[in-house]
Design an enzyme around this catalytic site. Structure first.
Site, short mmCIF file in Angstrom:
data_model
loop_
_atom_site.label_atom_id
_atom_site.label_comp_id
_atom_site.label_asym_id
_atom_site.label_seq_id
_atom_site.Cartn_x
_atom_site.Cartn_y
_atom_site.Cartn_z
N ARG A 96 51.36 -3.66 4.97
CA ARG A 96 52.38 -3.35 3.90
C ARG A 96 54.07 -3.39 3.71
O ARG A 96 55.15 -4.15 3.55
CB ARG A 96 51.06 -3.35 2.45
CG ARG A 96 51.72 -3.36 1.71
CD ARG A 96 51.17 -2.63 0.04
NE ARG A 96 49.90 -2.33 0.05
CZ ARG A 96 48.72 -3.53 0.18
NH1 ARG A 96 49.93 -4.01 -0.61
NH2 ARG A 96 48.08 -4.14 0.31
N THR A 97 53.86 -1.93 4.21
CA THR A 97 55.11 -1.72 3.97
C THR A 97 55.89 -2.26 5.50
O THR A 97 56.85 -2.86 5.40
CB THR A 97 55.50 -0.20 4.30
OG1 THR A 97 54.44 0.88 3.65
CG2 THR A 97 56.81 0.56 4.44
N LYS B 52 54.03 8.69 27.56
CA LYS B 52 54.25 9.75 29.19
C LYS B 52 54.53 11.38 28.71
O LYS B 52 55.41 12.03 29.79
CB LYS B 52 55.15 8.92 29.74
CG LYS B 52 54.47 7.55 30.57
CD LYS B 52 55.46 7.06 31.26
CE LYS B 52 54.92 5.11 31.12
NZ LYS B 52 55.97 4.26 31.05
N ARG C 68 58.11 4.79 10.57
CA ARG C 68 56.78 6.05 9.27
C ARG C 68 55.84 6.65 10.89
O ARG C 68 55.62 6.01 11.90
CB ARG C 68 55.80 4.17 9.40
CG ARG C 68 54.26 4.61 9.03
CD ARG C 68 54.38 4.37 7.29
NE ARG C 68 53.08 4.47 6.83
CZ ARG C 68 53.29 4.23 5.83
NH1 ARG C 68 53.75 3.37 4.59
NH2 ARG C 68 51.56 4.19 5.56
N HIS D 184 57.51 9.39 1.03
CA HIS D 184 58.00 7.91 0.85
C HIS D 184 58.84 6.87 -0.27
O HIS D 184 58.93 6.53 -1.32
CB HIS D 184 56.24 7.07 0.73
CG HIS D 184 56.41 5.53 1.03
ND1 HIS D 184 57.66 4.95 1.74
CD2 HIS D 184 54.96 4.57 0.90
CE1 HIS D 184 56.67 3.30 2.22
NE2 HIS D 184 55.41 3.42 1.92
#
Lengths: 322, 322, 322
Positions: free
Chosen positions: B66-67, B96, B117, B146
């Site tokens: 959604r975001t 790595k 995110r 957020h």
């Protein structure tokens, strides 16, 4: 006779880009001049639109977010768009048993060029042989080639020193397995009078065959075994990671990984005013982060950016011819 | 002294957007005015090109379709393009052993802004500290912040009521853990004379510390324990999901998840003509779908759309300054 | 009354594209004419911009790199952009228990059309019912429908023969389960006087019900059991893969998969000058690669390309009406 990608020979349009062997110094010069132009345009903030309306398919059989991001941004910086196909061997047709040849022929129907990344050496060449209409660009095929990496390394050295001959360099790390090291040695061998000091744990030295081969190609190689033996004022340092995934045992890795480290102290002792400190990234401890802010450290700045400009120039040349 | 993202103070260009704490009511006002303009342009079907030639990297260490979709669409609505890096911790360099700092410095070389995110609180701030050239936008870092979610919530309330003070609201669900609830309370505390009724299972009440904290910031909080105690004609209802992933036992979840449900009946009894019914989504049963068609239900309509307009406005402001 | 997607009836704008049943021969004709125009524009190298400023969400609940690539390229060829949502059932909101309806309503807020791929038959119709503002295009829902596949097949036949009636065709492979075969038979039944020879292992014959159904729709069906019985000079061959994933035992698969193979020899014996050899791909051995270079083999050339032109035309029609 098996398929070989064509020499560039001054003409990029429509050519596959599979191996550094396709390039002459003159081809490299054409590429670097366009890359420099790309850089200037970007600095001026004027969007170039040379790939306007063009689509490049990025087909990655192996994840590599860095190379994926760099190629993707290169296309988009030029006004083009990408179709991103990640892990097709897991997702769909390929998993149903389709051959690489069929996959390439399907995707080439949708686009103007294909960038391919694959874990198996030689795959990019097979893809190039299969494609009928669009150029294939090799974004790394296992222990095979990754030509744009070498081109960006050469571009970064050339940008600083204005030449690719009469250089004294240093290469450190896993010289036995490191693909970037081998390709850069090959690249430097296209030019005259280059000398490279090689520093590695003895388990990870260049193989005798490779030592002989690159020497015969004309690069003067000098093996050393301690950081103390590094030459002063080299033109470039090319430090690399000991690749865990290439070693037989994890124990081996732990003992080898941080044998040689770039510290502020080492830079002070051995680097000159014009030495540039390079690394193909990712790094996992080979360079102390305190060195990052040294203007001679280019691994997180111009080396990364040149990767994008080189790819922009290459995409522009193979797709539009200019 | 540890790194803190700069206050906006009326100037967005080049600023990282990490926390709601960077915003004053005046900054929010600038943002909302541009978001409204974005909405009008979109309604007229005229494509805006303010991000023409710009590239935004979306780097998601945790999936959130959604975001991801909302930010991606926001960039593209403005004529820009995205480079999508999903799950880099699984794919490649990061796996790595590369540090977040190095990853950010590499990707910033390719683009004009980075949206990040991450599942771990505080990561967006670390990314912002690492980036030298481009702004970082926090798209949610675990139980951290957020900010665009809160801004879109405030925007939706403001759009309906024309103000963000003197409001009476209702918040329902997991008030103990819900990030959206906490951020919205913080956002409302920037304005005067707001009252919020809090309804939750007693296991999921706002903690005493948080209750005191938000009260001190100036929001009047009233805890209730039954739907019957909801005030009539509140300005907004903010319903949330009980998050399975935050509870210790699944048994607990089953008994708590649907304690409070928005039904047509409840709307008829308690909502007023101007009450808006909000939910940050996803919902899993807290709102009867029959309520969706009620014009006061905004969770699937203007609340979602405002998310895109807010992100469009924010991207435009931090990248171009206008 | 359950939801049924609307007949096209000459008007594409805003319509969901869920099933071939929505199309009359006249609608198909409109579509093919635009697809041909798309092809000419592409051949001239002039980028079309009809979807400039438009966003199409590609939401794939099941991987299909071929269909994903074709739809993505179609949008981008027209100047539009995509938001790519892959495997949302694993990533995020959907995994938190969100309904398909809510997911669709959220994503439609960000875009101008949604292309959906799903493993379960009937899902595209549910999505279409949920969407309030943008058209839904079915990119395959399990054993349900995949209308653009059939349209591209019809387009390829029409392109060669200039008609879709009075055709003699051959269909080979898994006729019991193959979705593409069934849809193409349905498509051919919209036109008069078509005859199709059916060749399959007896375990994979068209079911009696289907045989009767397609016959009643007006297609003349002739079952044969050996390659020797293939008619000479058919207008098209439509060869398909025996789908491993549809068979009960792997042993079964091994014995059935390569029962019928297109070889150079077979082409020489049975194909005419104007026969086209088609395959929906992927193939796993049903066609000898030596046949690929035969100009009558269209499965890797015009059939793939027509997929893109059909999708370009369809997207243009449903989004812009022209």
């Amino acid at each position: 006779m098996s398929f070989e990608p064509q020499k560039i020979n001054g003409k990029f349009k429509g050519k596959d880009i599979i191996s550094l062997d396709q390039f002459s110094p003159k081809d490299i010069d054409i590429l670097f001049r366009l890359a420099r132009k790309m850089k200037v345009i970007a600095a001026n903030g004027k969007p170039s639109r040379v790939l306007d309306g063009k689509i490049v398919t990025l087909i990655f059989y192996e994840p590599s977010s860095r190379t994926f991001g760099s190629f993707g941004a290169s296309v988009k910086q030029l006004g083009g768009q990408t179709v991103d196909i990640l892990n097709p061997q897991v997702f769909s047709s390929v998993s149903k048993g389709e051959t690489l040849e069929d996959t390439i022929r399907v995707f080439e129907a949708y686009c103007d060029a294909i960038v391919i990344r694959h874990p198996v050496a030689g795959t990019a060449k097979i893809a190039a042989e299969a494609a009928k209409f669009v150029p294939i660009l090799n974004a790394g095929d296992g222990i095979g080639e990754h030509p744009t990496q070498t081109l960006l390394d050469l571009c970064t050295i050339n940008e600083k020193h204005g030449r690719l001959n009469k250089l004294t360099g240093v290469m450190v790390g896993d010289l036995l397995n490191g693909r970037t090291v081998h390709s850069l040695l090959k690249g430097l061998s296209l030019y005259k009078n280059n000398t490279v000091y090689l520093l590695s744990p003895k388990e990870l030295k260049l193989s005798k065959e490779d030592f002989r081969d690159y020497s015969l190609r004309g690069v003067k190689l000098i093996e050393i075994s301690k950081q103390e033996e590094l030459p002063k004022n080299a033109d470039f340092w090319y430090w690399t990671r000991v690749q865990k995934e290439r070693l037989k045992s994890l124990e081996n890795y732990e003992s080898l990984k941080n044998r040689f480290i770039v510290t502020k102290n080492l830079v002070n002792q051995k680097a000159g005013k014009n030495t540039i400190i390079m690394h193909p990234l990712p790094r996992v401890g080979e360079i102390d982060p305190i060195v990052d802010s040294d203007p001679r450290a280019v691994y997180l700045s111009s080396q990364v950016r040149n990767g994008m400009y080189i790819r922009m120039a290459l995409l522009s040349l193979v797709i539009t011819g200019k």
